[in-house]
Scaffold this motif. Structure first.
Motif, PDB file in Angstrom:
ATOM      1  N   MET A   1       0.834  -1.188   0.000  1.00 63.78           N
ATOM      2  CA  MET A   1       0.000   0.000   0.000  1.00 63.78           C
ATOM      3  C   MET A   1       0.873   1.243   0.000  1.00 63.78           C
ATOM      4  N   CYS A  43       2.989  -1.113  -8.709  1.00 63.62           N
ATOM      5  CA  CYS A  43       3.672  -1.811  -7.620  1.00 63.62           C
ATOM      6  C   CYS A  43       4.593  -2.887  -8.187  1.00 63.62           C
ATOM      7  N   PHE A  92      -4.982   6.335   0.102  1.00 62.34           N
ATOM      8  CA  PHE A  92      -4.536   4.952  -0.067  1.00 62.34           C
ATOM      9  C   PHE A  92      -4.436   4.613  -1.553  1.00 62.34           C
ATOM     10  N   SER A  94      -3.042   1.538  -4.141  1.00 60.22           N
ATOM     11  CA  SER A  94      -2.681   0.121  -4.106  1.00 60.22           C
ATOM     12  C   SER A  94      -1.511  -0.219  -5.017  1.00 60.22           C
ATOM     13  N   HIS A  96      -2.060  -0.817  -8.187  1.00 55.96           N
ATOM     14  CA  HIS A  96      -2.671  -1.642  -9.240  1.00 55.96           C
ATOM     15  C   HIS A  96      -3.417  -0.712 -10.186  1.00 55.96           C
ATOM     16  N   GLU A 178      -5.143   5.334 -11.400  1.00 61.03           N
ATOM     17  CA  GLU A 178      -5.728   4.427 -10.407  1.00 61.03           C
ATOM     18  C   GLU A 178      -6.786   5.186  -9.620  1.00 61.03           C
ATOM     19  N   VAL A 181      -9.652   3.435  -4.138  1.00 62.40           N
ATOM     20  CA  VAL A 181     -10.056   2.063  -3.814  1.00 62.40           C
ATOM     21  C   VAL A 181     -11.380   2.028  -3.063  1.00 62.40           C
TER      22      VAL A 181
END
Length: 215
Positions: A1, A43, A92, A94, A96, A178, A181
């Motif tokens: 994270m 990531c 936050f 990720s 991804h 992104e 989330v």
């Protein structure tokens, strides 16, 4: 994270079919083999470390969904993963990537920059006014978006602009996007019916209810 607060800009020294060699002398002393590092918001895992650079393996899936395989890409934003107790100054992230976008306009307003982007529908549905968005791994706030989210704008302060790869973007440059989330989880619950009205209904407030709960 991650948080979307970029720690340094790295330089891609070597790009093979399945790995990247990234030069980052300012950050290298903090990196250990096996660490997760966001590279332009993607990531990746450090698999080898030297005095000035680290190596990250990249899968065909990663190369197919990002622009890390683009030979024109030279500079990348770098952020190490959160440690317990770290401050969360962005949001936050990720690491991804949801999809790609592109820069469609840039304007200097006062001392800051306003950058406008286009997003594919798969990402656009998570873009809302005053919401968070990670662009090449940078945590930014949406200052405008159309109803669908396919066109949006962010305001960038001078420090962020100069400390990230935003300053290297040309018009029509592709960027990694992104979405927040939290929006993805809300969307899934709504689609699956787990947030049906009956499950969200509050009990009727009556004198008996209040008395039972100590009022």
């Amino acid at each position: 994270m991650f948080t979307g607060l970029i720690q340094t800009i790295g330089t891609i020294e070597q790009r093979d079919r399945d790995r990247l060699v990234i030069y980052c002398p300012d950050l290298i002393s903090k990196i250990a083999i096996g660490d997760s590092i966001a590279v332009n918001g993607v990531c990746l895992t450090a698999t080898h470390i030297s005095d000035t650079n680290f190596v990250a393996d990249v899968s065909p899936e990663t190369l197919g969904r990002t622009n890390l395989g683009d030979r024109k890409l030279k500079y990348v934003n770098l952020e190490m993963a959160l440690a317990v107790g770290d401050r969360i100054g962005g949001h936050f992230v990720s690491g991804h990537i949801d999809g790609m976008g592109k820069l469609c306009d840039r304007a200097l307003v006062g001392n800051s920059w306003e950058l406008s982007f286009e997003a594919i529908p798969e990402v656009a549905r998570y873009i809302i006014f005053k919401g968070s968005i990670a662009i090449n791994g940078i945590s930014l706030t949406v200052s405008y978006c159309n109803d669908s989210g396919t066109n949006f704008r962010v305001a960038v302060i001078p420090h962020t602009y100069e400390s990230t790869t935003l300053k290297y973007l040309d018009l029509d440059s592709s960027v990694h996007l992104e979405g927040d989330v939290l929006g993805k989880y809300v969307e899934k619950f709504l689609r699956s019916g787990h947030l049906a009205p009956s499950s969200l209904a509050h009990p009727e407030i009556t004198s008996e209810f209040l008395a039972e709960h100590g009022w």
